[in-house]
Write a protein that holds these residues in place. Structure first.
Motif, short mmCIF file in Angstrom:
data_model
loop_
_atom_site.label_atom_id
_atom_site.label_comp_id
_atom_site.label_asym_id
_atom_site.label_seq_id
_atom_site.Cartn_x
_atom_site.Cartn_y
_atom_site.Cartn_z
N GLN A 1 -33.63 -1.29 -9.22
CA GLN A 1 -33.93 -0.66 -10.50
C GLN A 1 -33.64 -1.61 -11.67
OE1 GLN A 1 -31.45 2.78 -10.31
NE2 GLN A 1 -32.84 3.93 -8.98
N ASN A 2 -32.51 -2.31 -11.61
CA ASN A 2 -32.14 -3.17 -12.74
C ASN A 2 -32.93 -4.47 -12.77
OD1 ASN A 2 -30.39 -1.28 -13.73
ND2 ASN A 2 -28.57 -2.16 -12.79
N VAL A 3 -33.31 -4.98 -11.61
CA VAL A 3 -34.21 -6.14 -11.59
C VAL A 3 -35.55 -5.74 -12.21
CG1 VAL A 3 -35.55 -7.71 -10.13
CG2 VAL A 3 -33.13 -7.31 -9.63
N GLU A 4 -36.04 -4.55 -11.87
CA GLU A 4 -37.32 -4.10 -12.41
C GLU A 4 -37.24 -3.82 -13.92
OE1 GLU A 4 -39.91 -4.62 -10.93
OE2 GLU A 4 -39.22 -4.81 -8.87
N GLN B 1 -30.11 -18.07 -22.69
CA GLN B 1 -29.53 -16.74 -22.87
C GLN B 1 -30.20 -15.71 -21.98
OE1 GLN B 1 -29.44 -15.67 -27.01
NE2 GLN B 1 -28.00 -17.28 -27.55
N LEU B 2 -31.52 -15.82 -21.81
CA LEU B 2 -32.24 -14.89 -20.94
C LEU B 2 -31.80 -15.06 -19.48
CD1 LEU B 2 -36.00 -14.76 -22.02
CD2 LEU B 2 -34.37 -12.87 -21.92
N ALA B 3 -31.65 -16.31 -19.06
CA ALA B 3 -31.20 -16.57 -17.68
C ALA B 3 -29.78 -16.05 -17.47
CB ALA B 3 -31.29 -18.06 -17.38
N ASP B 4 -28.92 -16.26 -18.47
CA ASP B 4 -27.55 -15.74 -18.39
C ASP B 4 -27.55 -14.21 -18.36
OD1 ASP B 4 -26.49 -18.29 -18.36
OD2 ASP B 4 -25.99 -18.30 -20.50
N HIS B 5 -28.47 -13.63 -19.12
CA HIS B 5 -28.57 -12.17 -19.16
C HIS B 5 -28.92 -11.62 -17.78
CE1 HIS B 5 -29.30 -8.15 -20.53
NE2 HIS B 5 -30.59 -8.21 -20.26
N PHE B 6 -29.87 -12.27 -17.12
CA PHE B 6 -30.23 -11.80 -15.77
C PHE B 6 -29.05 -11.94 -14.82
CE2 PHE B 6 -31.91 -12.51 -11.46
CZ PHE B 6 -32.48 -11.25 -11.27
N LEU B 7 -28.31 -13.02 -14.96
CA LEU B 7 -27.11 -13.21 -14.13
C LEU B 7 -26.14 -12.06 -14.34
CD1 LEU B 7 -25.97 -15.42 -12.20
CD2 LEU B 7 -24.81 -16.38 -14.18
N ALA B 8 -25.94 -11.67 -15.60
CA ALA B 8 -25.05 -10.56 -15.91
C ALA B 8 -25.60 -9.24 -15.37
CB ALA B 8 -24.84 -10.47 -17.42
#
Length: 203
Positions: free
Chosen positions: A186-189, A159-166
């Motif tokens: 900004q969103n990666v950080e 779910q965390l990996a999918d969240h980053f994808l989103a």
């Protein structure tokens, strides 16, 4: 543009032309004539290598996936390092991409999903498979982080990996709308800070 040495030059030109056009215009708006003109080849050459637009659409999706894989495998991050260090290095790749003027402004997989998911089940399945492949490297790193640094609360790495994808896909849309790629950084950080709080680790 990425050249695949395992396929003929003119086929490479066609696939790269299709990628450029589909990223800028979308799948439906890109015609075979457009692709041939962009590649500088005849329609006879096109139909020598591809049956129709769907055929080159599949090839272009596969080509885009190779580009993404190449970006990750060629990046300077040590897969034998401490898992937390690996995680930060992985996120750094996406920060660098945000600063790279040659990086695609859109994701072909996302664009094709938007256009074709309800009308072409084969393309929907291909896009789903690619998204799963995109999430896997981060999921694998998070699995190692959890083993080394167990969080206080339950964490689902998929779910965390999918969240980053989103997060990143959504950031690409915002960056394009604003004509400002800083939103990607900004969103990666923000995601990095969230993981830092979740695992009680310094960024």
């Amino acid at each position: 543009m990425m050249i695949d040495p395992n396929i003929p030059e003119k086929k490479n030109k066609l696939v790269n032309a299709a990628l450029k056009l589909m990223l800028s215009k979308g799948y439906y708006a890109t015609t075979v004539d457009d692709i041939c003109a962009e590649a500088g080849v005849t329609k006879g050459i096109f139909f020598h290598y591809f049956k129709n637009k769907e055929d080159i659409g599949r090839a272009t999706l596969g080509h885009f996936e190779k580009l993404q894989t190449h970006l990750l495998t060629s990046a300077d991050w040590d897969r034998n390092a401490d898992p937390w260090e690996q995680l930060n290095r992985y996120l750094d790749i996406f920060v660098l991409l945000a600063h790279n003027p040659e990086a695609p402004e859109s994701c072909l997989t996302a664009l094709m999903t938007q256009e074709l998911a309800t009308s072409h089940s084969e393309f929907r399945a291909l896009c789903q498979e690619i998204f799963a492949s995109n999430a896997k490297p981060l999921k694998d790193i998070l699995d190692m982080v959890i083993e080394r640094y167990p969080p206080l609360t339950r964490v689902d790495c998929q779910q965390l990996a999918d969240h980053f994808l989103a997060v990143y896909q959504g950031s690409l849309i915002l960056a394009k709308a604003r004509q400002d790629r800083t939103v990607l950084v900004q969103n990666v950080e923000h995601f990095r800070a969230y993981l830092s709080a979740l695992f009680h680790r310094d960024i």
